[in-house]
Structure formats: structure tokens, C-alpha cells
Design an enzyme around this catalytic site. Structure first.
Site, PDB file in Angstrom:
ATOM      1  N   TYR A  31      27.784   0.765  -2.049  1.00  0.00           N
ATOM      2  CA  TYR A  31      28.245   1.891  -2.875  1.00  0.00           C
ATOM      3  C   TYR A  31      29.211   2.796  -2.109  1.00  0.00           C
ATOM      4  O   TYR A  31      29.822   3.688  -2.691  1.00  0.00           O
ATOM      5  CB  TYR A  31      27.056   2.732  -3.392  1.00  0.00           C
ATOM      6  CG  TYR A  31      26.054   1.957  -4.210  1.00  0.00           C
ATOM      7  CD1 TYR A  31      26.379   0.722  -4.778  1.00  0.00           C
ATOM      8  CD2 TYR A  31      24.758   2.438  -4.415  1.00  0.00           C
ATOM      9  CE1 TYR A  31      25.452  -0.009  -5.521  1.00  0.00           C
ATOM     10  CE2 TYR A  31      23.826   1.719  -5.162  1.00  0.00           C
ATOM     11  CZ  TYR A  31      24.181   0.504  -5.700  1.00  0.00           C
ATOM     12  OH  TYR A  31      23.255  -0.202  -6.430  1.00  0.00           O
TER      13      TYR A  31
ATOM     14  N   HIS B  47      20.778  -7.415  -2.001  1.00  0.00           N
ATOM     15  CA  HIS B  47      21.407  -6.814  -3.182  1.00  0.00           C
ATOM     16  C   HIS B  47      21.606  -7.838  -4.307  1.00  0.00           C
ATOM     17  O   HIS B  47      21.368  -7.538  -5.473  1.00  0.00           O
ATOM     18  CB  HIS B  47      22.746  -6.203  -2.764  1.00  0.00           C
ATOM     19  CG  HIS B  47      23.235  -5.111  -3.650  1.00  0.00           C
ATOM     20  ND1 HIS B  47      23.962  -4.042  -3.203  1.00  0.00           N
ATOM     21  CD2 HIS B  47      23.112  -4.921  -4.983  1.00  0.00           C
ATOM     22  CE1 HIS B  47      24.254  -3.226  -4.202  1.00  0.00           C
ATOM     23  NE2 HIS B  47      23.754  -3.756  -5.303  1.00  0.00           N
TER      24      HIS B  47
ATOM     25  N   ASP C 136      17.976   5.719  -4.531  1.00  0.00           N
ATOM     26  CA  ASP C 136      18.397   4.318  -4.499  1.00  0.00           C
ATOM     27  C   ASP C 136      19.826   4.238  -3.966  1.00  0.00           C
ATOM     28  O   ASP C 136      20.774   4.624  -4.644  1.00  0.00           O
ATOM     29  CB  ASP C 136      18.345   3.710  -5.905  1.00  0.00           C
ATOM     30  CG  ASP C 136      18.699   2.233  -5.832  1.00  0.00           C
ATOM     31  OD1 ASP C 136      17.867   1.472  -5.321  1.00  0.00           O
ATOM     32  OD2 ASP C 136      19.825   1.855  -6.239  1.00  0.00           O
TER      33      ASP C 136
ATOM     34  N   LYS D  51      20.437  -1.448   0.592  1.00  0.00           N
ATOM     35  CA  LYS D  51      20.569  -2.867   0.208  1.00  0.00           C
ATOM     36  C   LYS D  51      21.528  -3.610   1.134  1.00  0.00           C
ATOM     37  O   LYS D  51      22.550  -3.046   1.551  1.00  0.00           O
ATOM     38  CB  LYS D  51      21.075  -2.986  -1.237  1.00  0.00           C
ATOM     39  CG  LYS D  51      20.271  -2.150  -2.234  1.00  0.00           C
ATOM     40  CD  LYS D  51      20.637  -2.440  -3.672  1.00  0.00           C
ATOM     41  CE  LYS D  51      19.982  -1.436  -4.601  1.00  0.00           C
ATOM     42  NZ  LYS D  51      20.756  -0.197  -4.756  1.00  0.00           N
TER      43      LYS D  51
ATOM     44  N   GLY E 150      13.561   7.451  -9.571  1.00  0.00           N
ATOM     45  CA  GLY E 150      14.430   7.692  -8.415  1.00  0.00           C
ATOM     46  C   GLY E 150      15.826   8.039  -8.897  1.00  0.00           C
ATOM     47  O   GLY E 150      16.149   7.867 -10.076  1.00  0.00           O
TER      48      GLY E 150
ATOM     49  N   GLY F 184       0.800  -1.221   0.000  1.00  0.00           N
ATOM     50  CA  GLY F 184       0.000   0.000   0.000  1.00  0.00           C
ATOM     51  C   GLY F 184       0.828   1.264   0.000  1.00  0.00           C
ATOM     52  O   GLY F 184       0.303   2.356  -0.188  1.00  0.00           O
TER      53      GLY F 184
HETATM   54  N1  LIG Z   1      20.721  -3.637  -7.636  1.00  0.00           N
HETATM   55  C1  LIG Z   1      21.827  -3.683  -8.333  1.00  0.00           C
HETATM   56  O1  LIG Z   1      22.545  -4.690  -8.380  1.00  0.00           O
HETATM   57  C2  LIG Z   1      22.234  -2.470  -9.113  1.00  0.00           C
HETATM   58  C3  LIG Z   1      23.213  -2.581 -10.104  1.00  0.00           C
HETATM   59  C4  LIG Z   1      23.536  -1.436 -10.825  1.00  0.00           C
HETATM   60  C5  LIG Z   1      22.905  -0.223 -10.550  1.00  0.00           C
HETATM   61  N2  LIG Z   1      21.984  -0.143  -9.554  1.00  0.00           N
HETATM   62  C6  LIG Z   1      21.324   1.138  -9.227  1.00  0.00           C
HETATM   63  O2  LIG Z   1      20.804   1.687 -10.437  1.00  0.00           O
HETATM   64  C7  LIG Z   1      21.316   2.999 -10.623  1.00  0.00           C
HETATM   65  C8  LIG Z   1      21.392   3.315 -12.104  1.00  0.00           C
HETATM   66  O3  LIG Z   1      22.266   2.440 -12.778  1.00  0.00           O
HETATM   67  P1  LIG Z   1      23.756   2.850 -13.199  1.00  0.00           P
HETATM   68  O4  LIG Z   1      24.229   3.956 -12.325  1.00  0.00           O
HETATM   69  O5  LIG Z   1      24.562   1.613 -13.228  1.00  0.00           O
HETATM   70  O6  LIG Z   1      23.643   3.352 -14.682  1.00  0.00           O
HETATM   71  P2  LIG Z   1      22.748   4.369 -15.537  1.00  0.00           P
HETATM   72  O7  LIG Z   1      21.841   5.138 -14.667  1.00  0.00           O
HETATM   73  O8  LIG Z   1      22.208   3.548 -16.647  1.00  0.00           O
HETATM   74  O9  LIG Z   1      23.857   5.297 -16.186  1.00  0.00           O
HETATM   75  C9  LIG Z   1      24.603   6.221 -15.450  1.00  0.00           C
HETATM   76  C10 LIG Z   1      25.488   6.964 -16.453  1.00  0.00           C
HETATM   77  O10 LIG Z   1      24.655   7.717 -17.355  1.00  0.00           O
HETATM   78  C11 LIG Z   1      25.071   9.087 -17.352  1.00  0.00           C
HETATM   79  N3  LIG Z   1      23.851   9.899 -17.547  1.00  0.00           N
HETATM   80  C12 LIG Z   1      22.882  10.193 -16.649  1.00  0.00           C
HETATM   81  N4  LIG Z   1      21.920  10.940 -17.191  1.00  0.00           N
HETATM   82  C13 LIG Z   1      22.276  11.134 -18.486  1.00  0.00           C
HETATM   83  C14 LIG Z   1      21.686  11.838 -19.564  1.00  0.00           C
HETATM   84  N5  LIG Z   1      20.539  12.483 -19.408  1.00  0.00           N
HETATM   85  N6  LIG Z   1      22.336  11.822 -20.763  1.00  0.00           N
HETATM   86  C15 LIG Z   1      23.505  11.161 -20.902  1.00  0.00           C
HETATM   87  N7  LIG Z   1      24.113  10.476 -19.918  1.00  0.00           N
HETATM   88  C16 LIG Z   1      23.510  10.466 -18.709  1.00  0.00           C
HETATM   89  C17 LIG Z   1      25.706   9.294 -15.992  1.00  0.00           C
HETATM   90  O11 LIG Z   1      26.653  10.350 -16.049  1.00  0.00           O
HETATM   91  P3  LIG Z   1      26.545  11.666 -15.080  1.00  0.00           P
HETATM   92  O12 LIG Z   1      26.471  11.193 -13.665  1.00  0.00           O
HETATM   93  O13 LIG Z   1      27.806  12.395 -15.394  1.00  0.00           O
HETATM   94  O14 LIG Z   1      25.309  12.408 -15.535  1.00  0.00           O
HETATM   95  C18 LIG Z   1      26.427   7.954 -15.806  1.00  0.00           C
HETATM   96  O15 LIG Z   1      27.642   7.945 -16.532  1.00  0.00           O
HETATM   97  C19 LIG Z   1      22.659   2.952  -9.896  1.00  0.00           C
HETATM   98  O16 LIG Z   1      23.229   4.220  -9.688  1.00  0.00           O
HETATM   99  C20 LIG Z   1      22.264   2.194  -8.648  1.00  0.00           C
HETATM  100  O17 LIG Z   1      21.593   3.053  -7.748  1.00  0.00           O
HETATM  101  C21 LIG Z   1      21.614  -1.253  -8.845  1.00  0.00           C
END
Ligand SMILES: NC(=O)c1ccc[n+]([C@@H]2O[C@H](COP(=O)([O-])OP(=O)(O)OC[C@H]3O[C@@H](n4cnc5c(N)ncnc54)[C@H](OP(=O)(O)O)[C@@H]3O)[C@@H](O)[C@H]2O)c1
Length: 319
Positions: free
Chosen positions: A50, A112, A45, A79, A17, A10
Site C-alpha cells: 500500500y 498477500h 490492516d 502483508k 479494524g 490464543g
Molecule cells: N488482502 C487483500 O488483497 C486486500 C484487498 C483489498 C483490500 N484490503 C484491505 O481491506 C481494506 C478495506 O477494503 P477497501 O479499502 O478496498 O474498501 P472498503 O473498505 O469496502 O471501501 C472503502 C471506501 O468506502 C468509503 N467509506 C468508508 N466508510 C464509509 C461510510 N461509512 N459510508 C460511505 N462510504 C464509506 C471510503 O471513503 P472514505 O475514506 O472517504 O471514507 C472508501 O471510498 C483495505 O483498505 C485494505 O486494508 C485487502
């Protein structure tokens, strides 16, 4: 466009995020969270893995004490790291995150990975660093996660990187079903079967790496990775709607009814990413993007596979 999702319990989850992985320069995360809060982000998140929860805690503390936002407007996820799957380690692990985040409770606590490692190991480097799921089953850890809800330390619990098979096993044995499964999801990895299973079982899917996770450390990247932002279909749809490629990618998740957590430390890109809520993709756009699926993982999981590890790509992903 849906701005929020209702969890099975709920509670309300804002559909976009801010991801916080890899914001690891000093003050980078602090500044990223402060600017995101000013822009209207309310869902963050986080993860102990991290290494930046203290900066997030400070940013939230300052924003709340300066009257920018109230705690109950925020949705904070953390996580459980793989080293703390033993039931005795679960509550202390969350308590450390709560201390770092300067919070009395979090909104969502996720396992995680469906991977267990020894408690004195940060990131595994050899086979003997791991514990097999036969020795420390996911259901045993999940029971300890359920206790955290009863103790009021987290409002909801969920999992991350879980397959349909692993979700079924947890659901069969649990008293509190997972509210969320956070998984890698983007047009190259559309996960239709998993998304359908989660929808049928009232599990909210949160999409990670929605933009292709381009800032991963080189140890986690491959030379020939395909780019999402440069794909001609994404570029054509972005040009057609006069929006950015990232906005098309983020909006695609919202159109599928999913939550999404793009990471950006740059206030301009944070603002653009949040404005994806206003982008309207057509049925034709969605059909064109559906054709991009090639079951490609940026976070392939090979870092769990090494000589002597009980984990294989087959038993991590169950595919
Ligand atoms: N549960 C898990 O195992 C797991 C694994 C991976 C990730 N995650 C979570 O998911 C989140 C997102 O995934 P991610 O960080 O791996 O990758 P993502 O969000 O797919 O990509 C991040 C990259 O994209 C760039 N970016 C952001 N906005 C942009 C835009 N509008 N245009 C162009 N480039 C852009 C960022 O650069 P700048 O920062 O310079 O903008 C950074 O280099 C993580 O931060 C984390 O919180 C969880």
C-alpha cells in the site's frame, strides 16, 4: 455483538479494524490512523504494497509516545508482497515493514496473494514478470513465514486471497497452520463454503472490501459495478434500524462471526463504522441479505492474467 475474536494461537483480534489501502495522499494515512486511534480503533490492516507503512509507523509512534495507547493494546497486520515469495526474501521483506512501522514485531503477517512475481517487479505488466507456483510453491514460502514466528518478528501468520484448495495444501504440509485468511467478502460475495471451511479449521476470516471498495483506481474498476451501499435491501434495513447503509454492511459480518476492516480516511465515517458494533440485525435482516449473494468480486484478479502469465482466473480462485 462480538468485539474481539480469538485466534487459534490464543491471541485476540479486534473484530473491526481500519483498512489502509488507498490512503495515499501525503499525510492522509497519518491523519486517518491518528483519528482512528482517538476513536478507539486498535486493529490496523496494513501492507507494504500500500506504500504508506511509514506514515502508519509515525502515527503509531506519536500516539504511543503521547500516552494515547500502548503498543500491546494494538493489533497490527502487514502483508508479504508477491515479489518476495522466495524464502530468502521473506524475512527482509518483513524487516522493511517493521522498520517503516517503527515496530519490533507485528501481530499478524499475511501472504498477500497466492501469486509470485519476480523480485525486481513492483506490479506485473507482462507475462515474464511472474513466477509460477510450480517454480516457487506456496508451501515453500509458508515455511519461511513459519520461521518469522520462531524469530519473534510476528505473533501470528496467515494468508490472503486463498481458496479452500490452497488452504488445504498449506495445512497438509505446515507446522504452523494459518491463523487467518483475509478475503473479499460482502453480501454480493458471501463465500459460504470458504467461511465454513475456515471455521471448521480454526482459521479466522477477515473480510476486505466490505463496503465495495469504491475508491479503487480506475484501472481496477469496471463501468457496470453493482453498488452495495445503494442496494434497496441494505437501504431498507438501514432505514428500519435508523443506522447507515455502511453500518448494516459492517454489522452483517459481525453477525456472521467474522472480522471486518472497512477503510475510511474520514473521522466521521470512521466513528460510524466502529459504532456498527452496536447495531443489532434481526434473523430476518440476515436472511434478506443472504439473498443478495451473486458471487461478484470487485477485486476480480484479472490483473494477474495476461499473455505468458502462469495465472488464470480459474487457478487463482480455484473455481
Ligand atoms: N488482502 C487483500 O488483497 C486486500 C484487498 C483489498 C483490500 N484490503 C484491505 O481491506 C481494506 C478495506 O477494503 P477497501 O479499502 O478496498 O474498501 P472498503 O473498505 O469496502 O471501501 C472503502 C471506501 O468506502 C468509503 N467509506 C468508508 N466508510 C464509509 C461510510 N461509512 N459510508 C460511505 N462510504 C464509506 C471510503 O471513503 P472514505 O475514506 O472517504 O471514507 C472508501 O471510498 C483495505 O483498505 C485494505 O486494508 C485487502
Amino acid at each position: 455483538m462480538t468485539h474481539t475474536h480469538q485466534l487459534s494461537t490464543g491471541r485476540t483480534l479486534p473484530s473491526i479494524g481500519l483498512g489502509t489501502w488507498k490512503s495515499d495522499q501525503p499525510n492522509e494515512t497519518y491523519n486517518a490512523v491518528r483519528s482512528a486511534l482517538k476513536l478507539g480503533y486498535r486493529h490496523f490492516d496494513c501492507a507494504s504494497g500500500y506504500g504508506n507503512e511509514k506514515e502508519i509507523g509515525l502515527a503509531i509512534h506519536h500516539a504511543v509516545s503521547e500516552g494515547e495507547v500502548t503498543r500491546d493494546e494494538l493489533f497490527i497486520t502487514s502483508k508479504l508482497w508477491n515479489a518476495f515469495h522466495h524464502p530468502d526474501d521473506v524475512q527482509p521483506a518483513l524487516q522493511r515493514s517493521l522498520n517503516d512501522l517503527q515496530l519490533d514485531y507485528i501481530d499478524l503477517y499475511l501472504m498477500h496473494w497466492p501469486i509470485a512475481i519476480k523480485s525486481d517487479v513492483g506490479f506485473p505488466e507482462k507475462g515474464s514478470d511472474f513466477i509460477s507456483l510450480d517454480d516457487l510453491p506456496l508451501n515453500v514460502t509458508w515455511q519461511a513465514m513459519e520461521t518469522l514466528v520462531k524469530q519473534g518478528l510476528t505473533k501470528d501468520i496467515g494468508v490472503s486471497n486463498f481458496s479452500v484448495k490452497k488452504l488445504r495444501d498449506v495445512i497438509a504440509a505446515c507446522s504452523i497452520p494459518p491463523a487467518v485468511n483475509q478475503v473479499e467478502l460482502h453480501p454480493y460475495l458471501q463465500q459460504g463454503t470458504l467461511v465454513d471451511f475456515c471455521r471448521d479449521n480454526s482459521i479466522c476470516v477477515i473480510a476486505y472490501a466490505p463496503l465495495g471498495s469504491g475508491d479503487r483506481p480506475s484501472s481496477l474498476t469496471k463501468l457496470d459495478e453493482p453498488s452495495l451501499l445503494d442496494h434497496p435491501t441494505i437501504q431498507r434495513i438501514a432505514n428500519k434500524h435508523h443506522v447507515t447503509e455502511a453500518q448494516v454492511l459492517i454489522s452483517w459480518h459481525l453477525n456472521r462471526g467474522l472480522s471486518v476492516i472497512p477503510k475510511s480516511s474520514n473521522p466521521d465515517r470512521q466513528a460510524l463504522n466502529l459504532a456498527s458494533l452496536k447495531v443489532q440485525l434481526s434473523e430476518e435482516d440476515m436472511a434478506d441479505i443472504a439473498l443478495m449473494d451473486k458471487h461478484y468480486r470487485y477485486l476480480h484478479g484479472e490483473f494477474w492474467v495476461m499473455d505468458g502469465s502462469p495465472y488464470t482466473l480459474e487457478n487463482v480462485w480455484d473455481e
